[in-house]
Motif scaffolding. Structure first.
Motif, short mmCIF file in Angstrom:
data_model
loop_
_atom_site.label_atom_id
_atom_site.label_comp_id
_atom_site.label_asym_id
_atom_site.label_seq_id
_atom_site.Cartn_x
_atom_site.Cartn_y
_atom_site.Cartn_z
N THR A 90 -62.11 -36.15 47.29
CA THR A 90 -63.03 -36.43 46.19
C THR A 90 -63.28 -37.94 46.13
N ASP A 91 -64.22 -38.34 45.30
CA ASP A 91 -64.49 -39.76 45.13
C ASP A 91 -63.33 -40.49 44.47
N GLU A 92 -62.42 -39.76 43.83
CA GLU A 92 -61.24 -40.38 43.22
C GLU A 92 -60.16 -40.69 44.26
N ASP A 93 -60.40 -40.31 45.51
CA ASP A 93 -59.43 -40.54 46.57
C ASP A 93 -59.83 -41.68 47.49
N ILE A 94 -60.69 -42.56 47.02
CA ILE A 94 -61.16 -43.68 47.82
C ILE A 94 -61.53 -44.84 46.90
N TYR A 95 -61.32 -46.04 47.39
CA TYR A 95 -61.54 -47.22 46.55
C TYR A 95 -63.00 -47.41 46.17
N LYS A 105 -69.18 -45.58 48.03
CA LYS A 105 -70.42 -46.06 48.61
C LYS A 105 -70.21 -46.71 49.97
N SER A 106 -69.03 -47.27 50.20
CA SER A 106 -68.76 -47.95 51.47
C SER A 106 -68.57 -46.99 52.63
N TRP A 107 -68.34 -45.69 52.35
CA TRP A 107 -68.02 -44.73 53.39
C TRP A 107 -68.95 -43.51 53.35
N LEU A 108 -70.10 -43.64 52.73
CA LEU A 108 -70.97 -42.47 52.53
C LEU A 108 -71.38 -41.80 53.83
N LYS A 109 -71.53 -42.56 54.90
CA LYS A 109 -71.99 -42.00 56.17
C LYS A 109 -70.84 -41.55 57.06
N ASP A 110 -69.62 -41.78 56.64
CA ASP A 110 -68.46 -41.47 57.46
C ASP A 110 -68.14 -39.98 57.42
N ALA A 111 -67.63 -39.45 58.53
CA ALA A 111 -67.30 -38.02 58.62
C ALA A 111 -66.22 -37.61 57.62
N ARG A 126 -57.25 -41.76 50.55
CA ARG A 126 -56.21 -40.72 50.62
C ARG A 126 -56.67 -39.66 51.60
N ILE A 127 -56.10 -39.70 52.80
CA ILE A 127 -56.48 -38.74 53.84
C ILE A 127 -55.27 -38.02 54.43
N ASP A 128 -54.06 -38.44 54.05
CA ASP A 128 -52.84 -37.79 54.52
C ASP A 128 -52.34 -36.88 53.40
N HIS A 129 -52.18 -35.60 53.71
CA HIS A 129 -51.91 -34.62 52.66
C HIS A 129 -50.72 -33.73 53.04
N VAL A 130 -50.03 -33.27 52.01
CA VAL A 130 -48.99 -32.25 52.17
C VAL A 130 -49.39 -31.07 51.30
N LEU A 131 -49.67 -29.94 51.94
CA LEU A 131 -50.08 -28.73 51.22
C LEU A 131 -48.91 -27.74 51.21
N LEU A 132 -48.64 -27.19 50.04
CA LEU A 132 -47.50 -26.30 49.86
C LEU A 132 -47.96 -24.89 49.51
N SER A 133 -47.31 -23.90 50.13
CA SER A 133 -47.55 -22.51 49.75
C SER A 133 -47.04 -22.30 48.34
N PRO A 134 -47.48 -21.23 47.65
CA PRO A 134 -47.12 -21.05 46.24
C PRO A 134 -45.62 -21.10 45.96
#
Length: 271
Positions: A153-158, A161-167, A216-224
């Motif tokens: 989300t936009d809350e995961d980046i400083y 607008k600086s990265w709008l075209k980035d994958a 924020r691009i490094d994530h840890v996802l947990l099963s329930p």
């Protein structure tokens, strides 16, 4: 149990930094990405001297993933995603470690877009989503940890607008991350910090680390079932501030021990 994911950005050149971090933080399980070395060049001896056993999936100069376990051997369950037998990139490794299935991943960056690299990213993401559903359906406690190369989300980046075209920021990338979470996974870092900006990556340009201009691009996802055991999560920012650092910092979670009831149920299911 402390589990961490860390894009090391070249394990041979940053081995001293990795060993310093392992000694200081003592994680029980570690997922590494961007080894940038062949299988033969992986520093197994130094890792073993630090008290860890490891499995790895290397590649010369690019990619590469590894799973480290303190005091026990990871039991490899998968190397590469299902349906990607012709994929030459070393991006996914899976193992049973300390009673948990751990999927270590380095999702494609996807730049430049549009183009074949972005198409590859989306295809890889789709196959990850399909495999993740199968992991959830297995009934085992599972975590997916690594560099997902997506800013959720936009809350995961400083500054979006600086990265709008980035994958990393594209609607297609974000939609797939949301679809993955919708299966029932918990984003551990966002669970811990629901209303704060938390970063895991600061590139080497334009004083981004010094200005705390991160993503924020490094994530840890947990099963329930693992999400119920989550006690804390965070980023070891000090690692990024060391000399000759990776442009990522380790992301870690703390999990309380499984209940006796859960262990008995799981053991019975295996029988």
């Amino acid at each position: 149990m402390r589990v961490a994911t860390f894009n090391i950005n070249g394990i041979r050149s940053r081995l001293p930094a990795l060993l310093d971090w392992l000694e200081r933080d003592q994680p029980d399980i570690v997922c590494l990405q961007e080894l940038k070395c062949t299988d033969a060049a992986f520093p197994e001896g130094a890792i073993a001297d630090a008290g860890y056993q490891a499995i790895w999936h290397g590649q010369a100069s690019w990619n590469g993933v590894a799973i480290l376990s303190k005091g026990s051997e990871p039991l490899e369950t998968r190397r590469g995603l299902p349906g990607m037998g012709k994929d030459t990139h070393s991006r996914y490794l899976e193992a049973a470690v300390k009673g948990v299935i751990v999927g270590c991943l380095y999702l494609p960056n996807g730049n430049p877009r549009p183009g074949p690299k972005f198409d590859y990213k989306l295809d890889w993401f789709d196959r990850l989503i399909a495999h993740a559903q199968n992991l959830l359906d297995s009934g085992h406690p599972v975590m997916l940890a690594g560099d997902f190369n997506v800013v959720p989300t936009d809350e995961d980046i400083y500054n979006p607008k600086s990265w709008l075209k980035d994958a990393l920021m594209q609607p297609e990338s974000r939609e797939r991350y949301r679809r993955l979470l919708a299966q029932g996974w918990t984003d551990a870092l966002r669970k811990q910090f629901p209303n704060e900006r938390v970063y895991t990556f600061w590139d080497y340009f334009r004083q981004h680390w010094q200005r705390d201009a991160g993503l924020r691009i490094d994530h840890v996802l947990l099963s329930p079932d693992l999400a119920k055991r989550l006690t804390s999560a965070g980023v070891d920012r000090w690692v990024r501030g060391e000399a000759h650092a990776s442009d990522h910092a380790p992301t870690s979670v703390e999990l309380k021990a499984a209940s006796a009831t859960r262990r008995r149920r799981h053991a019975k299911a295996k029988d």
